[in-house]
Scaffold this motif. Structure first.
Motif, PDB file in Angstrom:
ATOM      1  N   GLU A 111     -60.475 -41.661  23.564  1.00 35.64           N
ATOM      2  CA  GLU A 111     -60.862 -42.315  24.999  1.00 35.64           C
ATOM      3  C   GLU A 111     -60.337 -41.188  25.968  1.00 35.64           C
ATOM      4  N   PRO A 112     -61.043 -41.318  27.096  1.00 43.27           N
ATOM      5  CA  PRO A 112     -60.531 -40.348  28.210  1.00 43.27           C
ATOM      6  C   PRO A 112     -59.326 -40.772  28.679  1.00 43.27           C
ATOM      7  N   ARG A 113     -58.542 -39.809  28.975  1.00 41.20           N
ATOM      8  CA  ARG A 113     -56.986 -39.839  29.642  1.00 41.20           C
ATOM      9  C   ARG A 113     -56.963 -38.877  30.609  1.00 41.20           C
ATOM     10  N   ASN A 114     -56.089 -39.102  31.373  1.00 34.52           N
ATOM     11  CA  ASN A 114     -55.890 -38.352  32.770  1.00 34.52           C
ATOM     12  C   ASN A 114     -54.248 -37.665  32.828  1.00 34.52           C
ATOM     13  N   ALA A 156     -53.966 -42.823  18.403  1.00 33.18           N
ATOM     14  CA  ALA A 156     -54.749 -42.724  19.575  1.00 33.18           C
ATOM     15  C   ALA A 156     -56.178 -43.549  19.351  1.00 33.18           C
ATOM     16  N   ALA A 157     -56.589 -44.254  20.225  1.00 31.22           N
ATOM     17  CA  ALA A 157     -57.856 -44.663  20.068  1.00 31.22           C
ATOM     18  C   ALA A 157     -58.973 -43.645  20.128  1.00 31.22           C
ATOM     19  N   GLY A 166     -39.870 -36.396   7.957  1.00 29.90           N
ATOM     20  CA  GLY A 166     -40.688 -37.797   7.961  1.00 29.90           C
ATOM     21  C   GLY A 166     -40.760 -38.726   8.990  1.00 29.90           C
ATOM     22  N   VAL A 167     -40.485 -37.920  10.241  1.00 29.94           N
ATOM     23  CA  VAL A 167     -40.824 -38.704  11.545  1.00 29.94           C
ATOM     24  C   VAL A 167     -42.229 -38.215  12.043  1.00 29.94           C
ATOM     25  N   ARG A 168     -43.129 -39.199  12.279  1.00 30.88           N
ATOM     26  CA  ARG A 168     -44.513 -38.863  12.731  1.00 30.88           C
ATOM     27  C   ARG A 168     -44.500 -39.086  14.468  1.00 30.88           C
ATOM     28  N   VAL A 169     -44.973 -37.998  14.982  1.00 29.66           N
ATOM     29  CA  VAL A 169     -45.089 -38.360  16.412  1.00 29.66           C
ATOM     30  C   VAL A 169     -46.432 -38.214  16.795  1.00 29.66           C
ATOM     31  N   LEU A 170     -47.098 -39.052  17.735  1.00 31.84           N
ATOM     32  CA  LEU A 170     -48.428 -39.063  18.206  1.00 31.84           C
ATOM     33  C   LEU A 170     -48.447 -37.667  18.723  1.00 31.84           C
ATOM     34  N   SER A 171     -49.433 -36.828  18.280  1.00 33.45           N
ATOM     35  CA  SER A 171     -49.769 -35.352  18.966  1.00 33.45           C
ATOM     36  C   SER A 171     -51.225 -35.058  18.759  1.00 33.45           C
TER      37      SER A 171
END
Length: 328
Positions: free
Chosen positions: A106-109, A13-14, A268-273
């Protein structure tokens, strides 16, 4: 996104490096942080209802709604209630000082404001924060709107005086329990009103009561944001189930004491969290087949009924569904 036979890597994530410009007392046990970019640049435009991730060190990340003026992009403001039994986020924020560096997202909604002729905003305690920019947007657009804002006492109600001063008592109704008792939700919501959307944020008990009163309103009239994911009762599905990772063909078993996110990370699976508590929406994952049991506080009822996505940090397979196939 890069994929191998054993690992899926989510794009990071940015993030933005900021500095705390000011720390202000917004109410009893509520601090307000004013954040500016470390590089001096303005923030990108954001929409009412948006939040940011705040990285507090040692892997601690928490989400806070933005409550600064929409057009003042030289800074962002958040308000944070100190919660005695929290998992450490609010305590860490309350220990921050002006001049301290931070990293934010960064803002998210996940709580977008839809267009309507009329709005009713209902806030409980620190739930006022995401509604402040919505009120600003409704006022600027010339919409018909009202705010009902409840709290234990006036001293605990962040930004109440500021809202009253700006918009006046004809638009703002402040209900302090120690003066007037609790909100009369039957009077506030008992009669459905045409062309009106209800936006509510606050404690789970309040939002549950609001949902009950709005059952007779037109579908889609009520929009809520929770700061804590819904707790499910004993009847909720908790038995082990399998998850097939469609991109690799790998199948993992999710035991009763682990989340899908935990189970797939172990292979070994990376999930954005981010929050890992069903609050931020970062780990939203597409469902290819199977029936989920949603335990998050992000997805709308329409999203849940569609059954196309789920938050893998908290949600599970529904009772009687032995396998989910996910786009991982």
């Amino acid at each position: 996104m890069t994929e191998t036979a054993t690992e899926t890597v989510a794009t990071a994530a940015a993030t933005i490096d900021v500095v705390i410009d000011r720390v202000e007392t917004a109410a009893d046990q509520v601090v307000s942080l004013v954040l500016r970019r470390l590089d001096g640049e303005p923030f990108q435009p954001w929409q009412p209802g948006a939040h940011i991730d705040v990285h507090l060190g040692e892997g601690l990340v928490r989400q806070y709604s933005l409550c600064s003026p929409l057009e003042e992009l030289d800074h962002l403001r958040i308000g944070v209630l100190r919660v005695p039994d929290s998992r450490g986020g609010s305590r860490a924020v309350h220990e921050l000082e002006a001049g301290s560096p931070l990293t934010i997202s960064e803002p998210r909604n996940n709580f977008p404001m839809l267009d309507s002729r009329r709005y009713l905003f209902v806030a409980g305690g620190i739930g006022i924060t995401p509604l402040i920019p919505m009120i600003e947007a409704a006022e600027k657009a010339g919409k018909d709107w009202q705010l009902v804002y409840g709290g234990r006492s006036r001293g605990t109600m962040a930004f109440a005086d500021r809202l009253l001063e700006r918009y006046g008592p004809d638009r703002i109704q402040i209900i302090a329990e120690d003066e007037a008792g609790r909100m009369d939700l039957d009077a506030i919501l008992g009669l459905p009103r045409a062309h009106m959307l209800v936006y509510a944020c606050g404690p789970s008990g309040l939002l549950g009561a609001i949902e009950e009163r709005c059952m007779g309103w037109p579908p889609g009239a009520l929009h809520t944001e929770r700061f804590v994911a819904s707790a499910l009762g004993a009847g909720a599905a908790s038995e082990p189930f399998e998850v097939e990772l469609a991109r690799t063909g790998t199948t993992v078993t999710v035991p009763t004491d682990k989340s899908i996110l935990d189970a797939v990370e172990e292979v070994g699976v990376r999930v954005l969290s981010s929050c890992r508590g069903g609050l931020c929406g970062t780990c939203e994952t597409q469902i290819i087949s199977g029936e989920p049991e949603h335990r998050d506080a992000v997805l709308s009822e329409e999203d849940r009924e569609a059954g196309e996505v789920m938050l893998v940090c908290v949600s599970r397979a529904a009772a009687g569904c032995p396998r989910l196939v996910l786009d991982l």
